[in-house]
Design a protein around this motif. Structure first.
Motif, PDB file in Angstrom:
ATOM      1  N   CYS A  34      -8.949  14.369 -45.493  1.00 52.66           N
ATOM      2  CA  CYS A  34      -8.045  13.392 -46.121  1.00 52.66           C
ATOM      3  C   CYS A  34      -8.797  12.124 -46.524  1.00 52.66           C
ATOM      4  CB  CYS A  34      -6.905  13.043 -45.164  1.00 52.66           C
ATOM      5  SG  CYS A  34      -5.735  14.386 -44.939  1.00 52.66           S
ATOM      6  N   LEU A  35      -9.706  11.662 -45.676  1.00 53.58           N
ATOM      7  CA  LEU A  35     -10.490  10.468 -46.022  1.00 53.58           C
ATOM      8  C   LEU A  35     -11.371  10.720 -47.243  1.00 53.58           C
ATOM      9  CD1 LEU A  35     -11.537   9.093 -42.516  1.00 53.58           C
ATOM     10  CD2 LEU A  35      -9.955   8.062 -44.149  1.00 53.58           C
ATOM     11  N   TRP A  36     -11.974  11.898 -47.298  1.00 55.08           N
ATOM     12  CA  TRP A  36     -12.822  12.218 -48.445  1.00 55.08           C
ATOM     13  C   TRP A  36     -11.990  12.271 -49.726  1.00 55.08           C
ATOM     14  CZ3 TRP A  36     -12.912  17.030 -51.185  1.00 55.08           C
ATOM     15  CH2 TRP A  36     -13.870  17.054 -52.206  1.00 55.08           C
ATOM     16  N   LEU A  37     -10.836  12.972 -49.668  1.00 52.07           N
ATOM     17  CA  LEU A  37      -9.980  13.047 -50.858  1.00 52.07           C
ATOM     18  C   LEU A  37      -9.454  11.664 -51.255  1.00 52.07           C
ATOM     19  CD1 LEU A  37      -7.973  16.315 -50.175  1.00 52.07           C
ATOM     20  CD2 LEU A  37      -9.681  15.932 -51.952  1.00 52.07           C
ATOM     21  N   GLY A  38      -9.108  10.839 -50.271  1.00 54.76           N
ATOM     22  CA  GLY A  38      -8.655   9.488 -50.562  1.00 54.76           C
ATOM     23  C   GLY A  38      -9.749   8.653 -51.197  1.00 54.76           C
ATOM     24  N   THR A  39     -10.964   8.772 -50.696  1.00 49.50           N
ATOM     25  CA  THR A  39     -12.102   8.040 -51.259  1.00 49.50           C
ATOM     26  C   THR A  39     -12.378   8.488 -52.688  1.00 49.50           C
ATOM     27  OG1 THR A  39     -13.068   7.824 -49.055  1.00 49.50           O
ATOM     28  CG2 THR A  39     -14.540   7.470 -50.914  1.00 49.50           C
ATOM     29  N   GLU A  40     -12.336   9.779 -52.913  1.00 48.06           N
ATOM     30  CA  GLU A  40     -12.561  10.297 -54.270  1.00 48.06           C
ATOM     31  C   GLU A  40     -11.473   9.791 -55.227  1.00 48.06           C
ATOM     32  OE1 GLU A  40     -15.190  11.537 -55.275  1.00 48.06           O
ATOM     33  OE2 GLU A  40     -16.098  12.792 -53.741  1.00 48.06           O
ATOM     34  N   SER A  41     -10.239   9.741 -54.768  1.00 44.80           N
ATOM     35  CA  SER A  41      -9.143   9.256 -55.614  1.00 44.80           C
ATOM     36  C   SER A  41      -9.323   7.777 -55.954  1.00 44.80           C
ATOM     37  CB  SER A  41      -7.795   9.451 -54.910  1.00 44.80           C
ATOM     38  OG  SER A  41      -7.556  10.815 -54.695  1.00 44.80           O
ATOM     39  N   ILE A  42      -9.696   6.971 -54.967  1.00 40.13           N
ATOM     40  CA  ILE A  42      -9.908   5.538 -55.207  1.00 40.13           C
ATOM     41  C   ILE A  42     -11.075   5.315 -56.154  1.00 40.13           C
ATOM     42  CG2 ILE A  42     -10.605   3.370 -54.094  1.00 40.13           C
ATOM     43  CD1 ILE A  42      -8.907   4.267 -51.682  1.00 40.13           C
ATOM     44  N   LEU A  43     -12.164   6.059 -55.944  1.00 44.71           N
ATOM     45  CA  LEU A  43     -13.318   5.926 -56.845  1.00 44.71           C
ATOM     46  C   LEU A  43     -12.942   6.332 -58.267  1.00 44.71           C
ATOM     47  CD1 LEU A  43     -16.255   7.275 -54.640  1.00 44.71           C
ATOM     48  CD2 LEU A  43     -15.859   4.906 -55.362  1.00 44.71           C
ATOM     49  N   SER A  54     -14.728  14.618 -58.482  1.00 47.31           N
ATOM     50  CA  SER A  54     -13.552  13.790 -58.763  1.00 47.31           C
ATOM     51  C   SER A  54     -12.285  14.622 -58.607  1.00 47.31           C
ATOM     52  CB  SER A  54     -13.638  13.222 -60.179  1.00 47.31           C
ATOM     53  OG  SER A  54     -13.508  14.270 -61.121  1.00 47.31           O
ATOM     54  N   PRO A  55     -11.134  13.974 -58.397  1.00 41.03           N
ATOM     55  CA  PRO A  55      -9.880  14.729 -58.266  1.00 41.03           C
ATOM     56  C   PRO A  55      -9.571  15.579 -59.497  1.00 41.03           C
ATOM     57  CG  PRO A  55      -9.565  12.472 -57.514  1.00 41.03           C
ATOM     58  CD  PRO A  55     -10.937  12.550 -58.102  1.00 41.03           C
ATOM     59  N   GLY A  56      -9.885  15.092 -60.687  1.00 42.20           N
ATOM     60  CA  GLY A  56      -9.660  15.884 -61.903  1.00 42.20           C
ATOM     61  C   GLY A  56     -10.525  17.128 -61.929  1.00 42.20           C
ATOM     62  N   HIS A  57     -11.789  16.964 -61.514  1.00 39.50           N
ATOM     63  CA  HIS A  57     -12.704  18.104 -61.467  1.00 39.50           C
ATOM     64  C   HIS A  57     -12.245  19.117 -60.409  1.00 39.50           C
ATOM     65  CE1 HIS A  57     -16.409  20.268 -62.122  1.00 39.50           C
ATOM     66  NE2 HIS A  57     -16.686  20.205 -60.826  1.00 39.50           N
TER      67      HIS A  57
END
Length: 193
Positions: A34-43, A54-57
């Motif tokens: 969850c932290l990794w996905l949250g970090t990727e979303s914020i970035l 990235s979340p889109g990728h």
């Protein structure tokens, strides 16, 4: 709380292992994801480059999985995920068991290790058969004790006598749950002492 409930609670605590280790490990893994996905979303929202993807990728990769992976691979992956889930469910519902057993006592909570039970049974069978310590080995499982006896070459042992000796020792331990003793006499003997 009455004394019987306290005694039962102590015995339960001593004979069953905690599942907290597995719970903590699972929580850490889920939290890290969850932290990794949250970090990727914020970035991604800040327009910064992704750490890994990235979340889109990740979404496009997920959408392409049915076309890019063979059906057998999808089935295998699903089976692995189902086994992991079933394993976690079983671990959550079924308590872990330590190698200890409760003994009958009116005054206190008595718990004995399976290794001590195995040593006592081995000693009793060894004395009944007049064998060396290394010729008798006992393993204690959930509801039975398996005694492996390697007789001295040229000497025949009576399995009923040895089974009776093992059963007598188990009865003398006064365990709360019955433990059956099974004696297995090896066909190859040991060199005499």
């Amino acid at each position: 709380m009455n004394q019987a409930r306290i005694t039962n609670r102590i015995i339960r605590r001593e004979t069953h292992s905690s599942r907290s280790g597995l719970s903590i490990l699972t929580a850490i893994l889920v939290l890290a994801a969850c932290l990794w996905l949250g970090t990727e979303s914020i970035l991604s929202m800040l327009g910064q480059p992704a750490l890994l993807a990235s979340p889109g990728h990740l979404a496009s990769l997920t959408a392409e999985v049915p076309h890019a992976v063979l059906p057998a691979g999808l089935v295998a992956g699903g089976a692995v995920l189902a086994l992991v889930g079933a394993g976690l469910l079983v671990a959550a519902v079924k308590g872990g068991r330590r190698g200890r057993r409760a003994m009958v006592s009116d005054r206190s909570a008595l718990v004995v290790d399976d290794e001590a039970i195995a040593a006592a049974i081995s000693r009793k069978v060894r004395l009944a058969a007049n064998l060396a310590p290394e010729q008798v080995a006992t393993t204690v499982a959930r509801n039975h004790a398996r005694v492996s006896v390697r007789p001295t070459s040229g000497i025949t042992l009576d399995p009923e006598v040895l089974t009776a000796a093992a059963a007598d020792e188990v009865a003398g331990l006064r365990l709360r749950r019955a433990l059956r003793a099974r004696v297995h006499i090896a066909t190859e003997g040991a060199v005499g002492r």
